[in-house]
Design a protein around this motif. Sequence first.
Motif, PDB file in Angstrom:
ATOM      1  N   VAL A 233     113.133  10.670  42.075  1.00  6.29           N
ATOM      2  CA  VAL A 233     112.654   9.299  42.929  1.00  6.29           C
ATOM      3  C   VAL A 233     110.575   8.961  43.051  1.00  6.29           C
ATOM      4  CG1 VAL A 233     112.228   7.127  44.212  1.00  6.29           C
ATOM      5  CG2 VAL A 233     114.546   8.141  42.254  1.00  6.29           C
ATOM      6  N   ILE A 234     110.989  10.444  43.872  1.00  3.62           N
ATOM      7  CA  ILE A 234     109.765  10.353  44.871  1.00  3.62           C
ATOM      8  C   ILE A 234     108.780  11.264  43.734  1.00  3.62           C
ATOM      9  CG2 ILE A 234     108.256  11.817  46.513  1.00  3.62           C
ATOM     10  CD1 ILE A 234     110.710  12.090  48.056  1.00  3.62           C
ATOM     11  N   ASN A 235     109.228  12.232  43.044  1.00  6.00           N
ATOM     12  CA  ASN A 235     108.280  12.524  41.909  1.00  6.00           C
ATOM     13  C   ASN A 235     107.820  11.433  41.133  1.00  6.00           C
ATOM     14  OD1 ASN A 235     108.175  14.857  42.712  1.00  6.00           O
ATOM     15  ND2 ASN A 235     109.521  15.559  41.912  1.00  6.00           N
ATOM     16  N   SER A 236     108.371  10.012  40.609  1.00  5.11           N
ATOM     17  CA  SER A 236     108.335   9.004  39.338  1.00  5.11           C
ATOM     18  C   SER A 236     107.336   8.285  40.192  1.00  5.11           C
ATOM     19  CB  SER A 236     109.571   8.346  39.223  1.00  5.11           C
ATOM     20  OG  SER A 236     110.012   8.052  40.447  1.00  5.11           O
ATOM     21  N   LEU A 237     107.338   7.578  41.542  1.00  7.66           N
ATOM     22  CA  LEU A 237     106.559   7.195  42.154  1.00  7.66           C
ATOM     23  C   LEU A 237     104.709   7.658  42.152  1.00  7.66           C
ATOM     24  CD1 LEU A 237     107.535   7.377  46.136  1.00  7.66           C
ATOM     25  CD2 LEU A 237     108.361   4.853  43.990  1.00  7.66           C
ATOM     26  N   LYS A 238     103.978   6.009  41.549  1.00  9.10           N
ATOM     27  CA  LYS A 238     102.520   6.169  41.127  1.00  9.10           C
ATOM     28  C   LYS A 238     101.963   6.570  42.159  1.00  9.10           C
ATOM     29  CE  LYS A 238     103.034   3.238  37.490  1.00  9.10           C
ATOM     30  NZ  LYS A 238     102.471   2.132  36.261  1.00  9.10           N
ATOM     31  N   ASP A 239     102.157   6.215  43.421  1.00 14.30           N
ATOM     32  CA  ASP A 239     101.468   6.040  44.889  1.00 14.30           C
ATOM     33  C   ASP A 239     101.744   7.855  45.155  1.00 14.30           C
ATOM     34  OD1 ASP A 239      99.897   3.841  44.823  1.00 14.30           O
ATOM     35  OD2 ASP A 239     101.687   3.175  45.687  1.00 14.30           O
ATOM     36  N   ALA A 240     100.216   8.617  45.345  1.00 17.77           N
ATOM     37  CA  ALA A 240     100.821   9.466  45.737  1.00 17.77           C
ATOM     38  C   ALA A 240     101.733   9.653  47.596  1.00 17.77           C
ATOM     39  CB  ALA A 240      99.408  10.598  46.356  1.00 17.77           C
ATOM     40  N   SER A 241     102.466  10.587  47.947  1.00 20.70           N
ATOM     41  CA  SER A 241     103.812  10.360  48.961  1.00 20.70           C
ATOM     42  C   SER A 241     104.229  11.254  49.357  1.00 20.70           C
ATOM     43  CB  SER A 241     105.072   9.521  48.260  1.00 20.70           C
ATOM     44  OG  SER A 241     104.965   8.017  47.978  1.00 20.70           O
ATOM     45  N   ILE A 242     103.546  11.845  51.281  1.00 24.25           N
ATOM     46  CA  ILE A 242     103.741  12.623  51.701  1.00 24.25           C
ATOM     47  C   ILE A 242     104.959  12.239  53.137  1.00 24.25           C
ATOM     48  CG2 ILE A 242     102.714  15.161  52.888  1.00 24.25           C
ATOM     49  CD1 ILE A 242     100.187  14.190  52.104  1.00 24.25           C
ATOM     50  N   GLY A 243     106.508  12.920  52.933  1.00 23.99           N
ATOM     51  CA  GLY A 243     107.140  12.694  54.574  1.00 23.99           C
ATOM     52  C   GLY A 243     106.959  13.531  55.803  1.00 23.99           C
ATOM     53  N   ILE A 244     106.939  13.084  56.693  1.00 17.03           N
ATOM     54  CA  ILE A 244     106.917  14.108  57.358  1.00 17.03           C
ATOM     55  C   ILE A 244     108.391  13.407  59.145  1.00 17.03           C
ATOM     56  CG2 ILE A 244     105.597  15.048  59.623  1.00 17.03           C
ATOM     57  CD1 ILE A 244     103.424  14.655  58.002  1.00 17.03           C
ATOM     58  N   ASP A 245     109.092  14.602  59.309  1.00 20.68           N
ATOM     59  CA  ASP A 245     110.550  13.961  59.805  1.00 20.68           C
ATOM     60  C   ASP A 245     109.307  13.931  61.156  1.00 20.68           C
ATOM     61  OD1 ASP A 245     110.026  16.972  60.809  1.00 20.68           O
ATOM     62  OD2 ASP A 245     111.991  17.532  60.062  1.00 20.68           O
ATOM     63  N   LYS A 246     110.706  13.664  62.228  1.00 19.61           N
ATOM     64  CA  LYS A 246     110.260  13.916  63.795  1.00 19.61           C
ATOM     65  C   LYS A 246     110.012  14.862  64.179  1.00 19.61           C
ATOM     66  CE  LYS A 246     114.898  14.137  64.951  1.00 19.61           C
ATOM     67  NZ  LYS A 246     116.468  12.893  65.747  1.00 19.61           N
ATOM     68  N   ASN A 247     110.040  15.794  63.686  1.00 17.21           N
ATOM     69  CA  ASN A 247     110.139  17.170  64.049  1.00 17.21           C
ATOM     70  C   ASN A 247     108.400  17.707  63.653  1.00 17.21           C
ATOM     71  OD1 ASN A 247     112.283  17.451  65.950  1.00 17.21           O
ATOM     72  ND2 ASN A 247     113.023  18.206  63.816  1.00 17.21           N
ATOM     73  N   ASP A 248     107.866  16.551  63.116  1.00 20.58           N
ATOM     74  CA  ASP A 248     106.589  17.588  62.047  1.00 20.58           C
ATOM     75  C   ASP A 248     106.201  18.347  61.229  1.00 20.58           C
ATOM     76  OD1 ASP A 248     103.570  16.040  62.820  1.00 20.58           O
ATOM     77  OD2 ASP A 248     103.287  18.427  63.513  1.00 20.58           O
ATOM     78  N   THR A 249     107.355  18.042  60.432  1.00 13.97           N
ATOM     79  CA  THR A 249     107.726  18.996  60.407  1.00 13.97           C
ATOM     80  C   THR A 249     107.733  18.592  58.002  1.00 13.97           C
ATOM     81  OG1 THR A 249     109.053  20.599  60.815  1.00 13.97           O
ATOM     82  CG2 THR A 249     109.221  21.411  57.971  1.00 13.97           C
ATOM     83  N   VAL A 250     106.847  19.286  56.992  1.00 14.83           N
ATOM     84  CA  VAL A 250     106.797  18.305  56.004  1.00 14.83           C
ATOM     85  C   VAL A 250     108.229  18.382  55.209  1.00 14.83           C
ATOM     86  CG1 VAL A 250     105.330  17.620  53.990  1.00 14.83           C
ATOM     87  CG2 VAL A 250     104.439  18.710  55.930  1.00 14.83           C
ATOM     88  N   LEU A 251     108.419  16.668  54.812  1.00 19.46           N
ATOM     89  CA  LEU A 251     109.563  17.281  54.045  1.00 19.46           C
ATOM     90  C   LEU A 251     109.476  17.602  52.573  1.00 19.46           C
ATOM     91  CD1 LEU A 251     112.058  14.003  56.246  1.00 19.46           C
ATOM     92  CD2 LEU A 251     112.051  16.849  56.018  1.00 19.46           C
ATOM     93  N   GLY A 270     108.428  21.831  53.665  1.00 21.27           N
ATOM     94  CA  GLY A 270     108.880  22.749  54.743  1.00 21.27           C
ATOM     95  C   GLY A 270     107.864  23.520  55.822  1.00 21.27           C
ATOM     96  N   GLU A 271     106.821  23.309  55.820  1.00 22.19           N
ATOM     97  CA  GLU A 271     105.495  23.529  57.080  1.00 22.19           C
ATOM     98  C   GLU A 271     105.843  22.726  58.185  1.00 22.19           C
ATOM     99  OE1 GLU A 271     104.157  26.871  56.454  1.00 22.19           O
ATOM    100  OE2 GLU A 271     104.968  27.244  55.166  1.00 22.19           O
ATOM    101  N   LYS A 272     104.766  23.210  59.095  1.00 26.18           N
ATOM    102  CA  LYS A 272     104.192  21.979  59.800  1.00 26.18           C
ATOM    103  C   LYS A 272     103.354  21.743  59.632  1.00 26.18           C
ATOM    104  CE  LYS A 272     107.573  22.655  63.337  1.00 26.18           C
ATOM    105  NZ  LYS A 272     108.706  21.648  64.176  1.00 26.18           N
ATOM    106  N   ALA A 273     103.088  19.821  60.331  1.00 25.47           N
ATOM    107  CA  ALA A 273     102.100  19.467  59.497  1.00 25.47           C
ATOM    108  C   ALA A 273     100.314  19.860  59.699  1.00 25.47           C
ATOM    109  CB  ALA A 273     101.935  18.082  59.988  1.00 25.47           C
ATOM    110  N   GLU A 274     100.598  20.553  61.614  1.00 23.91           N
ATOM    111  CA  GLU A 274      99.566  21.474  62.382  1.00 23.91           C
ATOM    112  C   GLU A 274      99.495  22.083  61.061  1.00 23.91           C
ATOM    113  OE1 GLU A 274      98.474  23.118  66.680  1.00 23.91           O
ATOM    114  OE2 GLU A 274     100.780  22.041  66.406  1.00 23.91           O
TER     115      GLU A 274
END
Length: 561
Positions: A233-251, A270-274
């Motif tokens: 579903v995420i890959n089918s989105l036309k808009d670029a989407s980036i998810g980050i959890d509460k621990n600042d990790t890229v989901l 899986g990497e830290k956003a920082e």
Amino acid sequence: MSVKNKIRWGTVFLFLLVITSGAVGIYYLVKLRLQTSNMLTANYESLEYAHRMQAAFDRVAQGEHRFTDTLEHYLILQESNITEKGEATATSHLRKALEEFKQGDSLQGTRLRQHLQSILLLNMKGIRAKSENAEAASEQAVKIIIASVAVILLIGFTFVVNFPSILTNPINKLTEAIKEISQKNYRHRIHIQTKDEFGQLAHSFNEMAARLEYFENSNLAKLIFEKTRAEAVINSLKDASIGIDKNDTVLFANEQALQLLGLAAKDIVGEKAEQVAKRNDLFRFLAEESSTNPFKVVVDNRENYFIKEVIGMGQDTSAGKVFVLKNITSFKELDVAKTNFIATISHELKTPLASADFSIKLLLDERVGKLTEEQKELVNSLHADNQRMLRILSELLNLSQVEAGKIQLNRQAVNIYQVIENSIHAVAVPAKEKSIRMVQHIDEGLPELMGDPDKIGWVLNNFLTNAIKYGPVNSEILISVRFAESELRISVKDQGQGIEEAYLTRIFERYYQVPGRSDKMGSGIGLAICKEIVEAMGGTIWVSSRIGEGSVFGFTLKASF
């Protein structure tokens, strides 16, 4: 047997060990006491009787025959206290010698003494033998007591060492099992074969672990399926989407986002956003920039425009957030085309309208010719409409410059007193027509501004024009200028009907008009242009209003030092 009974019987066992140890000691103490008592009551009494008889015989030998009865008395007691081997014979001989001595045989006195000495000697030997026997028995008792105590202590020590394991081993196994379960090792089991409380607890725990393992295995396939579906579903989105959890990790980051970032999924998921922000400028911009204004990204040597939306995963962004980049390139191109169209049309229309305005002014000039009242009324109406059209075209031209980013500022030192005076003079005629008074509350000694005086005057004129338009007849307009914290705060307050709070946040949007004012409807772009001009000079624009209390429009600019 239950744990409670095990503890109870263990305590009873220790109690029995203590009782056994005490019983052994008491037994041998009593035995020694009896042996000593027999020695005192038998042998020592015989010695006492022999000494008494010897003393009595000595008195009889001295002629005191009254002691014969005493001698007879103790002899009778001796005859009843025979304890040693040979003592009965010696006592019998003593009786015979005493009888013969009583009959006058003096020779029996010597034999009587000899028999008394035999009795004394036999009892002395008996005492010695019994003493030796008692000593031997005492030594044996000590050895037995020591041996029994040692055995009891060994048994008790073995019990004390091994008995607590009945309680601690199951507890340790349970603790280890809980740690395994906490680490999601649902295959772990507790092996306790007893039927006590610990056995029942182990059985219940194993049932719980089995159920958790079942749920884990049954849900794992569902989770994998849901994860795969979510990724699809995420890959089918036309808009670029980036998810980050509460621990600042890229989901996650879909293909569109990875293409914009120029990264592979393994480099970001899986990497830290920082850490990602340090390696990628676009990601750092998305994470740090809070503005929602459009921004440009060059992809495949082509300019693309995006706007960023931040969506919280829960009630707010504390549980995580999703960056959604909406591609507005096509809208931007249409907007540019619209801006160019408006600029072209406005420029082309302004020339004939200006010419028409000049012609209308000539018609109103009596030197050209006099008009009837009806003609004057028509010409004045044409002049008002023409002025309104010119004003709208002027605003459209300014808006096209703002939208194209071509707004030009002639920055110089600005005397705010002069700007306010010019603005009040510019709106003097319409203010006089509605009998509106201009009231000034301006601080003295104000510093100059660094900005474009024409643009500042245009903004102030727009505020005053709106205040006159929406203000009632015979009212006041308050022009206020205050200086504080290196800033000039300029505001215009009217006494109109006011604006509802729900509309204030949109009042500076392009083409937005407050509902319910169709009778005095304008173009809806004047305030939007004011906002762009003020922000271009590094200031802020604001509004406050309440129904029935009028409105206050103002802007703040930095002072020039």
